[in-house]
Design a protein around this motif. Structure first.
Motif, PDB file in Angstrom:
ATOM      1  N   ASN A   1     -30.588  32.055 -41.765  1.00 50.21           N
ATOM      2  CA  ASN A   1     -31.997  32.232 -41.369  1.00 50.21           C
ATOM      3  C   ASN A   1     -32.185  32.275 -39.852  1.00 50.21           C
ATOM      4  O   ASN A   1     -33.268  31.976 -39.348  1.00 50.21           O
ATOM      5  CB  ASN A   1     -32.864  31.126 -41.977  1.00 50.21           C
ATOM      6  N   GLY A   2     -31.110  32.638 -39.146  1.00 51.98           N
ATOM      7  CA  GLY A   2     -31.197  32.790 -37.693  1.00 51.98           C
ATOM      8  C   GLY A   2     -31.137  31.486 -36.923  1.00 51.98           C
ATOM      9  O   GLY A   2     -31.289  31.488 -35.696  1.00 51.98           O
TER      10      GLY A   2
ATOM     11  N   MET B   1     -27.707  39.839 -32.203  1.00 55.47           N
ATOM     12  CA  MET B   1     -28.722  39.654 -33.237  1.00 55.47           C
ATOM     13  C   MET B   1     -30.075  40.226 -32.829  1.00 55.47           C
ATOM     14  O   MET B   1     -30.828  40.712 -33.670  1.00 55.47           O
ATOM     15  CB  MET B   1     -28.880  38.168 -33.574  1.00 55.47           C
ATOM     16  N   VAL B   2     -30.402  40.198 -31.527  1.00 54.65           N
ATOM     17  CA  VAL B   2     -31.708  40.702 -31.076  1.00 54.65           C
ATOM     18  C   VAL B   2     -31.837  42.209 -31.280  1.00 54.65           C
ATOM     19  O   VAL B   2     -32.944  42.747 -31.166  1.00 54.65           O
ATOM     20  CB  VAL B   2     -31.964  40.337 -29.594  1.00 54.65           C
ATOM     21  N   PHE B   3     -30.734  42.881 -31.588  1.00 55.29           N
ATOM     22  CA  PHE B   3     -30.761  44.319 -31.852  1.00 55.29           C
ATOM     23  C   PHE B   3     -30.715  44.626 -33.354  1.00 55.29           C
ATOM     24  O   PHE B   3     -30.782  45.788 -33.736  1.00 55.29           O
ATOM     25  CB  PHE B   3     -29.575  45.018 -31.175  1.00 55.29           C
TER      26      PHE B   3
ATOM     27  N   GLU C   1     -13.141  25.999 -36.877  1.00 58.31           N
ATOM     28  CA  GLU C   1     -14.372  26.339 -37.590  1.00 58.31           C
ATOM     29  C   GLU C   1     -14.466  25.619 -38.923  1.00 58.31           C
ATOM     30  O   GLU C   1     -15.533  25.599 -39.555  1.00 58.31           O
ATOM     31  CB  GLU C   1     -14.455  27.858 -37.802  1.00 58.31           C
ATOM     32  N   LEU C   2     -13.364  24.998 -39.349  1.00 57.87           N
ATOM     33  CA  LEU C   2     -13.409  24.162 -40.553  1.00 57.87           C
ATOM     34  C   LEU C   2     -14.437  23.048 -40.371  1.00 57.87           C
ATOM     35  O   LEU C   2     -15.100  22.632 -41.339  1.00 57.87           O
ATOM     36  CB  LEU C   2     -12.029  23.570 -40.847  1.00 57.87           C
ATOM     37  N   LEU C   3     -14.577  22.561 -39.142  1.00 61.55           N
ATOM     38  CA  LEU C   3     -15.583  21.532 -38.850  1.00 61.55           C
ATOM     39  C   LEU C   3     -16.992  22.073 -39.049  1.00 61.55           C
ATOM     40  O   LEU C   3     -17.875  21.363 -39.535  1.00 61.55           O
ATOM     41  CB  LEU C   3     -15.401  21.021 -37.416  1.00 61.55           C
ATOM     42  N   ASN C   4     -17.204  23.344 -38.663  1.00 61.76           N
ATOM     43  CA  ASN C   4     -18.506  23.983 -38.874  1.00 61.76           C
ATOM     44  C   ASN C   4     -18.833  24.095 -40.360  1.00 61.76           C
ATOM     45  O   ASN C   4     -19.988  23.948 -40.770  1.00 61.76           O
ATOM     46  CB  ASN C   4     -18.528  25.379 -38.252  1.00 61.76           C
ATOM     47  N   ILE C   5     -17.798  24.343 -41.168  1.00 64.24           N
ATOM     48  CA  ILE C   5     -18.004  24.467 -42.610  1.00 64.24           C
ATOM     49  C   ILE C   5     -18.302  23.102 -43.222  1.00 64.24           C
ATOM     50  O   ILE C   5     -19.194  22.955 -44.064  1.00 64.24           O
ATOM     51  CB  ILE C   5     -16.767  25.094 -43.283  1.00 64.24           C
ATOM     52  N   ILE C   6     -17.582  22.077 -42.771  1.00 64.44           N
ATOM     53  CA  ILE C   6     -17.769  20.725 -43.307  1.00 64.44           C
ATOM     54  C   ILE C   6     -19.197  20.231 -43.078  1.00 64.44           C
ATOM     55  O   ILE C   6     -19.817  19.655 -43.979  1.00 64.44           O
ATOM     56  CB  ILE C   6     -16.753  19.751 -42.674  1.00 64.44           C
ATOM     57  N   VAL C   7     -19.745  20.462 -41.886  1.00 66.20           N
ATOM     58  CA  VAL C   7     -21.099  19.963 -41.571  1.00 66.20           C
ATOM     59  C   VAL C   7     -22.197  20.876 -42.112  1.00 66.20           C
ATOM     60  O   VAL C   7     -23.382  20.525 -42.035  1.00 66.20           O
ATOM     61  CB  VAL C   7     -21.282  19.772 -40.051  1.00 66.20           C
ATOM     62  N   GLY C   8     -21.827  22.060 -42.630  1.00 66.47           N
ATOM     63  CA  GLY C   8     -22.820  22.926 -43.265  1.00 66.47           C
ATOM     64  C   GLY C   8     -23.348  24.073 -42.423  1.00 66.47           C
ATOM     65  O   GLY C   8     -24.282  24.759 -42.844  1.00 66.47           O
ATOM     66  N   HIS C   9     -22.747  24.302 -41.251  1.00 68.30           N
ATOM     67  CA  HIS C   9     -23.179  25.432 -40.414  1.00 68.30           C
ATOM     68  C   HIS C   9     -22.671  26.760 -40.968  1.00 68.30           C
ATOM     69  O   HIS C   9     -23.323  27.791 -40.808  1.00 68.30           O
ATOM     70  CB  HIS C   9     -22.648  25.275 -38.981  1.00 68.30           C
ATOM     71  N   MET C  10     -21.506  26.717 -41.584  1.00 62.78           N
ATOM     72  CA  MET C  10     -20.845  27.928 -42.053  1.00 62.78           C
ATOM     73  C   MET C  10     -20.359  27.764 -43.483  1.00 62.78           C
ATOM     74  O   MET C  10     -20.428  26.685 -44.060  1.00 62.78           O
ATOM     75  CB  MET C  10     -19.666  28.290 -41.130  1.00 62.78           C
ATOM     76  N   SER C  11     -19.837  28.859 -44.019  1.00 68.75           N
ATOM     77  CA  SER C  11     -19.246  28.877 -45.348  1.00 68.75           C
ATOM     78  C   SER C  11     -17.816  29.390 -45.222  1.00 68.75           C
ATOM     79  O   SER C  11     -17.447  29.965 -44.197  1.00 68.75           O
ATOM     80  CB  SER C  11     -20.063  29.792 -46.267  1.00 68.75           C
TER      81      SER C  11
ATOM     82  N   GLN D   1     -28.328  37.452 -42.434  1.00 68.40           N
ATOM     83  CA  GLN D   1     -28.575  36.086 -41.977  1.00 68.40           C
ATOM     84  C   GLN D   1     -29.204  35.220 -43.071  1.00 68.40           C
ATOM     85  O   GLN D   1     -29.551  34.076 -42.829  1.00 68.40           O
ATOM     86  CB  GLN D   1     -29.499  36.097 -40.752  1.00 68.40           C
ATOM     87  N   SER D   2     -29.368  35.784 -44.266  1.00 66.16           N
ATOM     88  CA  SER D   2     -29.963  35.013 -45.365  1.00 66.16           C
ATOM     89  C   SER D   2     -28.954  34.074 -46.016  1.00 66.16           C
ATOM     90  O   SER D   2     -29.310  33.264 -46.867  1.00 66.16           O
ATOM     91  CB  SER D   2     -30.551  35.957 -46.427  1.00 66.16           C
ATOM     92  N   VAL D   3     -27.679  34.205 -45.618  1.00 61.53           N
ATOM     93  CA  VAL D   3     -26.626  33.309 -46.118  1.00 61.53           C
ATOM     94  C   VAL D   3     -25.876  32.720 -44.931  1.00 61.53           C
ATOM     95  O   VAL D   3     -26.001  33.197 -43.800  1.00 61.53           O
ATOM     96  CB  VAL D   3     -25.628  34.064 -47.036  1.00 61.53           C
ATOM     97  N   ARG D   4     -25.108  31.672 -45.182  1.00 61.63           N
ATOM     98  CA  ARG D   4     -24.303  31.094 -44.100  1.00 61.63           C
ATOM     99  C   ARG D   4     -23.201  32.067 -43.684  1.00 61.63           C
ATOM    100  O   ARG D   4     -22.607  32.740 -44.523  1.00 61.63           O
ATOM    101  CB  ARG D   4     -23.666  29.778 -44.562  1.00 61.63           C
ATOM    102  N   GLY D   5     -22.928  32.101 -42.399  1.00 61.61           N
ATOM    103  CA  GLY D   5     -21.828  32.921 -41.902  1.00 61.61           C
ATOM    104  C   GLY D   5     -20.507  32.362 -42.401  1.00 61.61           C
ATOM    105  O   GLY D   5     -20.388  31.159 -42.673  1.00 61.61           O
ATOM    106  N   GLY D   6     -19.500  33.226 -42.518  1.00 65.04           N
ATOM    107  CA  GLY D   6     -18.240  32.791 -43.105  1.00 65.04           C
ATOM    108  C   GLY D   6     -17.059  32.796 -42.157  1.00 65.04           C
ATOM    109  O   GLY D   6     -17.049  33.476 -41.131  1.00 65.04           O
TER     110      GLY D   6
END
Length: 312
Positions: A137-138, A205-207, A183-193, A216-221
């Motif tokens: 969601n940005g 993203m601004v373009f 980035e495994l840390l990003n996945i663990i805390v819920g920022h990514m998938s 952006q409707s799902v978590r980045g992987g």
């Protein structure tokens, strides 16, 4: 009739003739002026119509040019995706358990600690590269990677080009995708998938078009359909195409298939960078390079991106 009367009659006839001629000349001049004004009015109208047609054509060219950028081959024929047990609960549970297990394994076997120390030594400082990226969601989060480039600057205080800052050790990290392990840390805390569209830069993203923003409707992987279908050697339109296809079709077995395809790609070290470049070309730079946007618009959007980063 005497001679005098005859002469007077001739003189009157001549005068009448001259008057008639003057009247005809005046009428002719009036007709010319009237016709001239009509001709001028017609010409002005034709010019106006021509200008309108030209402007219309130009607008159409610009609109079509924009459509060529934001329209992708993929067509969503299923409509809006409905929430399911997988999308709402199971996927996040799978992400957390798998990433935590792998992170613990890498630490127990000392792979992660040793790699961290090696990066710190090679890069002569902080081994981690932290950059703000747009997530689900940005929402902005801090993505963590191992550093692969030095922080060398030129005489003007600007970072040197990527090819001059990339080290041999850093290139090895990228070729094997080991730089992505933090980035495994990003996945663990819920920022990514584990699987999803790769988080792009805020300045890109601004373009994004309204359609592209659906990614952006799902978590980045950590990996995704685009990464297993050509990765950084895909055109940006193709990347969006794959991202949107994933958003509309992902499920457990779909993700599992992409994970195995990713392992195969990593082993072969395929499509790590854009052909002819050390790294992947940013979307904003791509649009500017192909002439899809003007530099003033590019600069304006970069300011907008900096404001977003400043407020997050």
């Amino acid at each position: 009739m005497n001679e005098k009367n005859v002469n007077e009659t001739k003189e009157c006839a001549d005068v009448n003739s001259e008057n008639n001629e003057i009247i005809e000349n005046n009428q002719f001049e009036e007709d010319i002026n009237t016709d001239g004004e009509k001709i001028i009015a017609i010409c002005e109208e034709e010019i106006s119509q021509a200008n309108s047609a030209f402007n219309y054509d130009c607008e159409n060219i610009l609109v079509n040019a924009t459509k060529n950028i934001i329209n992708y081959p993929y067509v969503n024929e299923k409509g809006a995706r409905k929430a399911s047990l997988w999308t709402r609960f199971v996927k996040r549970t799978f992400d957390f358990c798998s990433s935590l297990s792998l992170f613990l394994f890498l630490n127990v076997t000392l792979i992660f600690p040793i790699l961290t120390i090696m990066v710190a030594i090679k890069m002569k400082g902080n081994p981690f590269f932290v950059q703000k990226r747009p997530g689900k969601n940005g929402k902005i989060f801090s993505l963590i990677k191992f550093r692969t480039m030095t922080n060398e600057y030129d005489e003007n205080g600007d970072l040197l080009p990527d090819d001059q800052r990339m080290t041999k050790f850093g290139k090895m990290l990228r070729d094997t995708s080991l730089d992505e392990l933090p980035e495994l840390l990003n996945i663990i805390v819920g920022h990514m998938s584990v699987v999803g569209p790769r988080p792009q830069l805020v300045r890109d993203m601004v373009f994004f078009s309204e359609d592209a923003m659906r990614r952006q409707s799902v978590r980045g992987g950590l990996t995704g359909l685009a990464q297993t279908s050509g990765r950084n050697n895909l055109l940006w339109e193709e990347r969006f195409d794959y991202d949107l296809e994933y958003v509309d079709n992902y499920n457990f077995f779909y993700d599992l298939k992409l994970i195995f395809r990713t392992i195969k790609k990593v082993v072969k070290s395929e499509d790590v960078s854009t052909e002819g470049m050390q790294t992947s070309e940013d979307y904003a730079d791509y649009l500017l390079r192909i002439g899809a946007i003007e530099y003033d618009f590019y600069a304006e959007k970069q300011i907008e991106a900096k404001e977003i980063l400043k407020n997050n």
